[in-house]
Every structure is written in structure tokens, then in C-alpha cells.
Design an enzyme around this catalytic site. Structure first.
Site, mmCIF file in Angstrom:
data_model
loop_
_atom_site.group_PDB
_atom_site.id
_atom_site.type_symbol
_atom_site.label_atom_id
_atom_site.label_comp_id
_atom_site.label_asym_id
_atom_site.label_seq_id
_atom_site.Cartn_x
_atom_site.Cartn_y
_atom_site.Cartn_z
ATOM 1 N N THR A 150 7.227 4.262 0.905
ATOM 2 C CA THR A 150 7.190 5.613 0.329
ATOM 3 C C THR A 150 6.695 6.614 1.358
ATOM 4 O O THR A 150 7.256 7.715 1.498
ATOM 5 C CB THR A 150 6.276 5.644 -0.908
ATOM 6 O OG1 THR A 150 6.788 4.748 -1.896
ATOM 7 C CG2 THR A 150 6.208 7.039 -1.491
ATOM 8 N N ASP A 195 10.851 -4.399 8.088
ATOM 9 C CA ASP A 195 10.214 -5.319 7.145
ATOM 10 C C ASP A 195 11.288 -6.221 6.541
ATOM 11 O O ASP A 195 12.274 -5.723 5.988
ATOM 12 C CB ASP A 195 9.530 -4.521 6.038
ATOM 13 C CG ASP A 195 8.682 -5.388 5.107
ATOM 14 O OD1 ASP A 195 8.890 -6.614 5.085
ATOM 15 O OD2 ASP A 195 7.825 -4.828 4.404
ATOM 16 N N VAL A 220 0.817 -1.223 0.000
ATOM 17 C CA VAL A 220 0.000 0.000 0.000
ATOM 18 C C VAL A 220 0.846 1.266 0.000
ATOM 19 O O VAL A 220 0.308 2.381 -0.004
ATOM 20 C CB VAL A 220 -0.972 0.029 1.205
ATOM 21 C CG1 VAL A 220 -1.961 -1.113 1.119
ATOM 22 C CG2 VAL A 220 -0.215 0.007 2.526
#
Length: 357
Positions: free
Chosen positions: A38, A60, A34
Site C-alpha cells: 500500500t 516480493d 505492515v
């Protein structure tokens, strides 16, 4: 959107995070794909305008910070080109566990790590999540030792993030169970040590229990900070589609259970966020009649997507608009990669999009 009366709504931007100078920890999370990375990079770029030193940390396993900034980012804080006060690092929990076990073997005086490995395997199977909790405590110990005013965490997809937030509970249960099973684990270590030529069993047992107590102490301290809205907040990221909105609602509910402040939602990949489908449809009706059939079909598909997005954006405002800052980020016709594009795109996080059209 023109359909929304936003006169009494919270400001549709993340400016509240920039203005809250007391914040030390900002988590960015949501469903996979999603745009969490960014958003994390853009938020870091904006915070760097007002804070002395900003760090972005990727937890992550599928790291994307290097790709976003177009430069190699490693396990240690890496200065980001184009900034003099922004750094980033990518953490690998598996490597952290291996290094921690190696340090424990060295401390035990053993030349063989089989005893420690056997114990860790037993602990992991008996207490799910304890290996992740210990890795996270190592990460937080490292991050806290660094001199940064604010840290932005680019987290893994929702399920992994929620496990991270449950670590204090896991450690409390783990320590209680370990103390009950102390004799059993002592025997296990003794057997492993005898079998593999390891160090002193009592020393290994005390070292493991000491490490777990240290882990609990660190995570409890971290948890206290995470539950303080003056110090910590969580930014939920989604796209205007059913599964993503559904996952966001689950995340918001779970964060509330853990006592984690969350009052910002970023909706990425929005088609023409300053217009609604009805207004856009009227414009297209006036201007597409003379277009070739293929172009009209393309416009029709775009309109169908726009109507779907409007529906879910409407649901998002219905669910969160009274209490959350809902920030709409536009879908662009290019990838947001590299410092210049990230800086430019990050302005959309701070300057509210005109929902009146």
C-alpha cells in the site's frame, strides 16, 4: 501526538522524496504484513504527479500489486488505469533463473540442459545466494533498459531484502572461489556433458564464467547507485507494535552497514494519529458513561490498543525523530484498494498529520 515536541523534528511526511528530483530508485521494505505494498502504491501515485514516468516493481514472491490496483499486473510493465504515467510489474525470480538457464543452453549449442542444471545446482550448494544474485542482475538489466524517471521497489519481508543488498559481496566471493575451482567445475561440466550429451565443456565453462562476470559487473554498478543518496533511498515501513519496531531497528542498522540511505519511516495502522491516549481518554470519559456496557467494553479495548500504540510511536520518535521523517498513516475503516482509494490515501504521505492535535 500531543506529548511530543516536534518543533525541531524533520517534517513528518514523505514530501522530501517527492522534492528530491535526483532520486531514481526508492525501496520500500519492512516486516511482513505492515503495509509495504500500500505504501509503495501510494508513493508511486504521488511521484506520478511530478515525474514523467514512474514504475512500481514488486520483488516480493507473494505479489500484491494486482490486488492493490484491482487489475492484472504481469512480468512486463503494465500501465495502471487512472494514470497516464504510472506502470507496475511483478517479477518472479524463479522464472528469471529458468529463462536464463534456457538461454545458456541455447548458446551452448546443446539440446540437453542437464549439464547447465548440474552446474547451477553445484554452484548454488557451494555459494548460497548466487542464484538469487543472478536473478536480481537479470531484473536490474531489464529495469535499467526501460525508460522510467524513478522506480519504486515493493520488496519482500526484511530478511529477503537484506539478502538482496548483500549480493555484491556474494558475487565478489563467488568469482574468487570460482576462479580457484575453475578446473573442478570444468571437470564437472565435462562429466555432465558426456553423461547427458551436452555441448562443448570448455565452451560451457567459459559461458558460465562470462555470465558470472557480467552479473558481477551489473550488480557492482547497481550497488554504486544504491549507495548514492542522490539516487537511492530506502523507506522503512512498520506498525506501532513491538515486533515491527524491533524489525525496523534491525533493518535501519543493516541498511547503514550497506551504505544505503534511509531517512524515512512510515508507521501504518495508527489509531487517531492526531490525538494521544490521554486526550482521547478524557473525551471518552465524558461521552461513554451513558453507553451500553458492551459499547463501553469496546471503547475500553480501543483505548488499551491506543495506549499501546502511543508507547511504540513514542519509542519510534525517540529512536528516529531527530534524523528521520516519521510519517504516521491512519487506520481506516475500509481497505485501501483500487486507484481512487489509493490516490486519496496517498495524500496522507505528503500532508503532515497535525501532531499538536
Amino acid at each position: 501526538m500531543a506529548d511530543f515536541d516536534d518543533s525541531d523534528l524533520p517534517e513528518p511526511s514523505l514530501k522530501n522524496i517527492i522534492d528530491q528530483e535526483s532520486l531514481q530508485w526508492v525501496f520500500v521494505g519492512g516486516k511482513g504484513g505492515v503495509g509495504k505494498t500500500t505504501t509503495s502504491c501510494c508513493l508511486g501515485a504521488q511521484l506520478a504527479k511530478y515525474r514523467k514516468k514512474v514504475l512500481i516493481v514488486s520483488t516480493d514472491p507473494a505479489h500484491n500489486l494486482s490486488d492493490a490496483f484491482c487489475q492484472k499486473i504481469g512480468r512486463e510493465p503494465t500501465p495502471i488505469n487512472g494514470f497516464d504515467n504510472l506502470s507496475a510489474m511483478e517479477i518472479d525470480a524463479n522464472d528469471d533463473m529458468e529463462k536464463m538457464q534456457e538461454s545458456m543452453v541455447e548458446s551452448s549449442g546443446s539440446e540437453d540442459d542437464s549439464g547447465i542444471n548440474a552446474l547451477m545446482a553445484e554452484l548454488t550448494s557451494s555459494i548460497p545466494g548466487i542464484d538469487e544474485a543472478m536473478s536480481f542482475s537479470e531484473l536490474m538489466k531489464q529495469v535499467q533498459s526501460l525508460d522510467y524517471d524513478v522506480v519504486v521497489f515493493d520488496t519482500a519481508p526484511t530478511g529477503h531484502t537484506l539478502r538482496l543488498l548483500s549480493f555484491p559481496t556474494i558475487l565478489e566471493k563467488a568469482l574468487g572461489k570460482l576462479m580457484e575451482l575453475k578446473d573442478r567445475f570444468g571437470g564437472l561440466i565435462g562429466q555432465a556433458s558426456a553423461m547427458f550429451g551436452g555441448g562443448n565443456p570448455g565452451q560451457m565453462q567459459d559461458m558460465m564464467l562470462g555470465r558470472l562476470e557480467e552479473t558481477r559487473s551489473i550488480i557492482n554498478k547497481v550497488n554504486d547507485a544504491f549507495q548514492d543518496p542522490e539516487l537511492t533511498t530506502f523507506v522503512c515501513v512498520c506498525i506501532p507494535e513491538f515486533l515491527s519496531i524491533f524489525e525496523t531497528e534491525r533493518l535501519v542498522q543493516e541498511l547503514s552497514k550497506f551504505g544505503i540511505d534511509s531517512h524515512n519511516i512510515v508507521v501504518n495502522q495508527v489509531l487517531f494519529p492526531e490525538k494521544d491516549a490521554e486526550e482521547l481518554g478524557e473525551w471518552l470519559a465524558e461521552n461513554t458513561a451513558s453507553l451500553p456496557k458492551e459499547a463501553q467494553e469496546i471503547c475500553a479495548k480501543m483505548m488499551a490498543r491506543k495506549k499501546m500504540q502511543d508507547k511504540y510511536i513514542g519509542q519510534c520518535f525517540d529512536l528516529y525523530g531527530d534524523d528521520f521523517n516519521v510519517t504516521l498513516m491512519p487506520l481506516l475503516d475500509y481497505e485501501v484498494r483500487g486507484v481512487d482509494k489509493l490516490k486519496q490515501f496517498s495524500e496522507n504521505l505528503i500532508d503532515p498529520i497535525d501532531l499538536e492535535g
